[in-house]
Every structure is written in structure tokens, then in C-alpha cells.
Design a protein around this motif. Sequence first.
Motif, PDB file in Angstrom:
ATOM      1  N   ALA A 106       9.045  -0.276 -12.128  1.00  0.00           N
ATOM      2  CA  ALA A 106       9.697  -1.904 -13.006  1.00  0.00           C
ATOM      3  C   ALA A 106       9.165  -2.043 -14.361  1.00  0.00           C
ATOM      4  CB  ALA A 106       8.838  -3.073 -11.950  1.00  0.00           C
ATOM      5  N   LEU A 107      10.483  -1.768 -14.729  1.00  0.00           N
ATOM      6  CA  LEU A 107      10.586  -2.327 -16.555  1.00  0.00           C
ATOM      7  C   LEU A 107       9.656  -3.244 -16.794  1.00  0.00           C
ATOM      8  CD1 LEU A 107      14.347  -2.117 -17.507  1.00  0.00           C
ATOM      9  CD2 LEU A 107      12.510  -0.421 -18.115  1.00  0.00           C
ATOM     10  N   THR A 108       8.770  -3.229 -18.125  1.00  0.00           N
ATOM     11  CA  THR A 108       7.902  -4.285 -18.381  1.00  0.00           C
ATOM     12  C   THR A 108       8.767  -5.020 -19.558  1.00  0.00           C
ATOM     13  OG1 THR A 108       7.308  -2.977 -20.519  1.00  0.00           O
ATOM     14  CG2 THR A 108       5.568  -2.648 -17.900  1.00  0.00           C
ATOM     15  N   ALA A 109       7.890  -5.610 -20.103  1.00  0.00           N
ATOM     16  CA  ALA A 109       9.165  -6.797 -21.171  1.00  0.00           C
ATOM     17  C   ALA A 109       8.816  -6.124 -22.177  1.00  0.00           C
ATOM     18  CB  ALA A 109       8.640  -7.819 -21.228  1.00  0.00           C
ATOM     19  N   ASP A 110       8.735  -4.887 -22.341  1.00  0.00           N
ATOM     20  CA  ASP A 110       8.697  -4.185 -23.506  1.00  0.00           C
ATOM     21  C   ASP A 110       9.974  -3.670 -23.138  1.00  0.00           C
ATOM     22  OD1 ASP A 110       7.066  -5.975 -25.251  1.00  0.00           O
ATOM     23  OD2 ASP A 110       5.484  -4.311 -25.368  1.00  0.00           O
ATOM     24  N   GLY A 111       9.386  -2.668 -22.188  1.00  0.00           N
ATOM     25  CA  GLY A 111      10.405  -1.755 -21.665  1.00  0.00           C
ATOM     26  C   GLY A 111      11.876  -2.151 -21.496  1.00  0.00           C
ATOM     27  N   ALA A 112      11.917  -3.784 -21.371  1.00  0.00           N
ATOM     28  CA  ALA A 112      12.935  -4.513 -21.226  1.00  0.00           C
ATOM     29  C   ALA A 112      13.981  -4.066 -22.151  1.00  0.00           C
ATOM     30  CB  ALA A 112      13.257  -5.317 -20.267  1.00  0.00           C
ATOM     31  N   GLU A 113      13.438  -4.729 -23.300  1.00  0.00           N
ATOM     32  CA  GLU A 113      13.903  -5.245 -24.804  1.00  0.00           C
ATOM     33  C   GLU A 113      14.368  -3.670 -25.263  1.00  0.00           C
ATOM     34  OE1 GLU A 113      12.392  -6.789 -28.921  1.00  0.00           O
ATOM     35  OE2 GLU A 113      11.048  -6.802 -27.755  1.00  0.00           O
ATOM     36  N   TYR A 114      12.949  -2.753 -25.210  1.00  0.00           N
ATOM     37  CA  TYR A 114      13.383  -1.095 -25.293  1.00  0.00           C
ATOM     38  C   TYR A 114      15.112  -0.218 -24.840  1.00  0.00           C
ATOM     39  CZ  TYR A 114      12.500   3.691 -26.725  1.00  0.00           C
ATOM     40  OH  TYR A 114      12.709   4.874 -27.687  1.00  0.00           O
ATOM     41  N   LEU A 115      14.980  -0.967 -23.969  1.00  0.00           N
ATOM     42  CA  LEU A 115      16.042   0.183 -22.528  1.00  0.00           C
ATOM     43  C   LEU A 115      17.075  -1.021 -24.008  1.00  0.00           C
ATOM     44  CD1 LEU A 115      17.186   0.935 -20.333  1.00  0.00           C
ATOM     45  CD2 LEU A 115      17.161  -0.834 -19.664  1.00  0.00           C
ATOM     46  N   ALA A 116      17.464  -1.759 -24.122  1.00  0.00           N
ATOM     47  CA  ALA A 116      18.856  -2.483 -24.625  1.00  0.00           C
ATOM     48  C   ALA A 116      19.064  -1.205 -26.296  1.00  0.00           C
ATOM     49  CB  ALA A 116      18.676  -4.186 -24.618  1.00  0.00           C
ATOM     50  N   HIS A 117      18.173  -1.037 -26.442  1.00  0.00           N
ATOM     51  CA  HIS A 117      18.086  -0.763 -27.073  1.00  0.00           C
ATOM     52  C   HIS A 117      18.666   1.069 -27.075  1.00  0.00           C
ATOM     53  CE1 HIS A 117      16.838  -3.993 -30.627  1.00  0.00           C
ATOM     54  NE2 HIS A 117      15.009  -3.832 -29.576  1.00  0.00           N
ATOM     55  N   CYS A 118      18.022   0.865 -26.395  1.00  0.00           N
ATOM     56  CA  CYS A 118      18.469   2.861 -26.288  1.00  0.00           C
ATOM     57  C   CYS A 118      19.561   2.858 -25.615  1.00  0.00           C
ATOM     58  CB  CYS A 118      16.794   2.718 -25.098  1.00  0.00           C
ATOM     59  SG  CYS A 118      15.738   3.520 -25.900  1.00  0.00           S
ATOM     60  N   THR A 119      20.336   1.809 -24.966  1.00  0.00           N
ATOM     61  CA  THR A 119      22.121   2.196 -24.854  1.00  0.00           C
ATOM     62  C   THR A 119      22.774   1.585 -25.903  1.00  0.00           C
ATOM     63  OG1 THR A 119      20.443   1.041 -21.951  1.00  0.00           O
ATOM     64  CG2 THR A 119      23.768   0.842 -22.658  1.00  0.00           C
ATOM     65  N   GLN A 120      22.820   0.762 -26.573  1.00  0.00           N
ATOM     66  CA  GLN A 120      23.453   0.533 -27.621  1.00  0.00           C
ATOM     67  C   GLN A 120      23.501   1.808 -28.610  1.00  0.00           C
ATOM     68  OE1 GLN A 120      21.472  -3.087 -28.873  1.00  0.00           O
ATOM     69  NE2 GLN A 120      23.697  -4.095 -29.315  1.00  0.00           N
ATOM     70  N   ILE A 121      22.019   2.658 -28.523  1.00  0.00           N
ATOM     71  CA  ILE A 121      22.105   3.120 -29.570  1.00  0.00           C
ATOM     72  C   ILE A 121      22.788   5.022 -28.951  1.00  0.00           C
ATOM     73  CG2 ILE A 121      20.540   5.729 -30.932  1.00  0.00           C
ATOM     74  CD1 ILE A 121      18.723   2.867 -31.086  1.00  0.00           C
ATOM     75  N   LEU A 122      23.208   5.236 -27.610  1.00  0.00           N
ATOM     76  CA  LEU A 122      23.777   6.328 -26.927  1.00  0.00           C
ATOM     77  C   LEU A 122      24.810   6.330 -27.264  1.00  0.00           C
ATOM     78  CD1 LEU A 122      20.447   6.660 -23.933  1.00  0.00           C
ATOM     79  CD2 LEU A 122      21.052   7.899 -26.544  1.00  0.00           C
ATOM     80  N   ASP A 123      25.562   4.598 -26.404  1.00  0.00           N
ATOM     81  CA  ASP A 123      26.848   4.269 -26.847  1.00  0.00           C
ATOM     82  C   ASP A 123      27.662   4.332 -28.136  1.00  0.00           C
ATOM     83  OD1 ASP A 123      25.946   3.986 -24.007  1.00  0.00           O
ATOM     84  OD2 ASP A 123      26.221   1.342 -24.216  1.00  0.00           O
ATOM     85  N   ALA A 124      26.330   4.245 -29.122  1.00  0.00           N
ATOM     86  CA  ALA A 124      26.980   4.654 -30.322  1.00  0.00           C
ATOM     87  C   ALA A 124      27.114   6.503 -30.958  1.00  0.00           C
ATOM     88  CB  ALA A 124      26.388   3.669 -31.316  1.00  0.00           C
ATOM     89  N   ILE A 125      26.172   6.797 -30.553  1.00  0.00           N
ATOM     90  CA  ILE A 125      26.139   8.464 -30.872  1.00  0.00           C
ATOM     91  C   ILE A 125      27.181   8.802 -29.324  1.00  0.00           C
ATOM     92  CG2 ILE A 125      25.045  10.374 -30.576  1.00  0.00           C
ATOM     93  CD1 ILE A 125      22.631   8.736 -30.577  1.00  0.00           C
ATOM     94  N   ASP A 126      27.520   8.220 -28.351  1.00  0.00           N
ATOM     95  CA  ASP A 126      28.608   9.043 -27.185  1.00  0.00           C
ATOM     96  C   ASP A 126      29.989   8.179 -28.504  1.00  0.00           C
ATOM     97  OD1 ASP A 126      28.883  10.204 -25.145  1.00  0.00           O
ATOM     98  OD2 ASP A 126      30.036   7.861 -24.683  1.00  0.00           O
ATOM     99  N   GLY A 127      30.217   7.324 -28.351  1.00  0.00           N
ATOM    100  CA  GLY A 127      31.332   7.315 -29.298  1.00  0.00           C
ATOM    101  C   GLY A 127      31.832   7.316 -30.362  1.00  0.00           C
TER     102      GLY A 127
END
Length: 304
Positions: A57-78
Motif C-alpha cells: 500500500a502506498l503511503t501519502a508520500d509514496g502516492a505523491e512521489y509516484l506521480a512525480h516519477c511517472t511524469q519524469i519517466l514519461d518525459a524521458i521516454d518521450g
Amino acid sequence: MDRLKAMQTFVRIVEANSFTKAAETLGLPRAALTATLQNLEAYLGTTLLQRTTRKLALTADGAEYLAHCTQILDAIDGAERRFRGGPEAPPRGTLRVDLPGAVGRNVVLPRIATFTEAWRDVKLTVSLSDRLVDLTQEGIDCALRVGALQDSSLVGRQVGSMRFVTCAAPAYLARHGTPQTIDALRQHQAIVHFSGRTGRPFDWDFQAGGENVTVQMKGQVAINDADANVICALQGIGITQAAAYQVRAHLDSGALVELLPETPPVPMPVSLLYPRGRMALGKVRVFGEWVGEVLAADKDMCMT
């Protein structure tokens, strides 16, 4: 610590909802993923995942960090795709989708073979529910929802809209008469559809003379399931307001009669919800485009 690799590992663990499954997809020992996550949490100074023997289960910090990670990784992939040149790789991998029960059973799943034929490398995991699903916590890539969207950290993109019909069984109309106006409708018994999330009944909204008119209906029976609502209407218990696709066959057969066709219910938007940055994933993008085409081709839906 390779922070980019740590981000990728963290995202993969969340998507798989399992250290073991994530390790298998990455071709790494489970212990390596555990060490990477522990190092990442130590570096960030916070706990990202709560681990038990049965689930993650994601913590509140984990959910926020996941959103940032997804954006960063998607931007790199693009960026890499742009400079590598050549055609974009076809979507692949597991796509986790959550659909409203009635819409999934009656509109989306009867046509799902056209999606699986077009995108053979995408493996679908579909859940049917009408509850408020936490996409991030439950590892779901996108969800289809009907109605006005609540404010959230998710992104919502409208892919269609749903027509509704006010109708009743002939037996009910024979006993109580046929309402000819919205005001007359207020005097009738309704099968009340209430929200399983809030417990509150849904108002009936009509388009009348270029304006929206809201009616709060009352009745002896209240139901929190759309299909069950129609089942009750067929027995002559009261008037219902249901999605057009749900009652089309009953209207055609005469089992139900449409009421007030000159003042139809206000259509509801149908939206695809996904975490920020997730639309950049090819599998989410093609599913969103496909489901939009499915809704547009259905005569009981409205185009956006």
C-alpha cells in the motif's frame, strides 16, 4: 544510488503490486528490488510503501512521489523516442482498467475483441465496479467514469456522453396515468437510484426550453444498481430514468414506454480517468482512443 533506476524500480513494484512479480518482469532478484527501495526511502527520508505479508500500500508520500516519477519517466521516454527517430514502438504490457459495472457489461466488453485484435501485445486486466477506486493505491492505469468528476489529483478526459430516457412499464401507466409535463411527473412514484458511494439519491435533470430543470423524485423503492433499477421498472413499480442503452430493447418491445421525449434528460459525460503523466503511455492512449470510438458508434450514446 542510480536515482533514475530507483524510480523505475519503484514504479514497477507499484504497477505489479508485488516485489516478486516486479522482479520477474525486470529480470532481477527480489532482494535487489527490496534493497533499491530501502535505499530510495532512506535517501528521501520517508516511507513510500507499507509492506505486509499480503499486500503493498502506498503511503501519502509514496502516492505523491509516484506521480512525480511517472511524469519524469514519461518525459524521458518521450524525449528519447523523438531523438532516436523511427516509428514509435507499438503499445505492450499489462493495462489495468476499471469500468462501471453496467457500462462495462453492456457497452464496452461486448466490443472488447476489436481492441485485443488491434493491440495483441497489450494484456488487459479489467475490473468492474461502481465504488470509488483509488487508481494509484490499487495499481490501475485508467478508469471509465460516468457523471461529473470530483476534484482529485487524477486527470479526466471526456471520451463521450451518455443519453438517458425517462420511462415506465405500461402496467404502471395504466394504473397511474401518463405524465405529460415535468410538473406532472413530480406527482408520480419513481424508482429512486441512489449513489452507492454517498447514499444520496440522484436528482433527475431535464432539458426544457433551453434550460436545465432538476426534479427530486420520491418512491417506495430505492436502488443503488443501474441494472436492478430497470428490473424494478419492468414490474410496474414506478417510473425510472435509465441510460438509453439499458432500456433500448425494452422500449423496442413495448415492455417500457418512453415519457416526455420533448424534454429529455440531460446527458452525462463519460470520462477516462488516469494518474498525471499516464496518458503518455501508449497502452493508455490507444485504449482511450478506442473506447471513444466505441461510444461514438453506439446510437444510444452522444458524441462529445
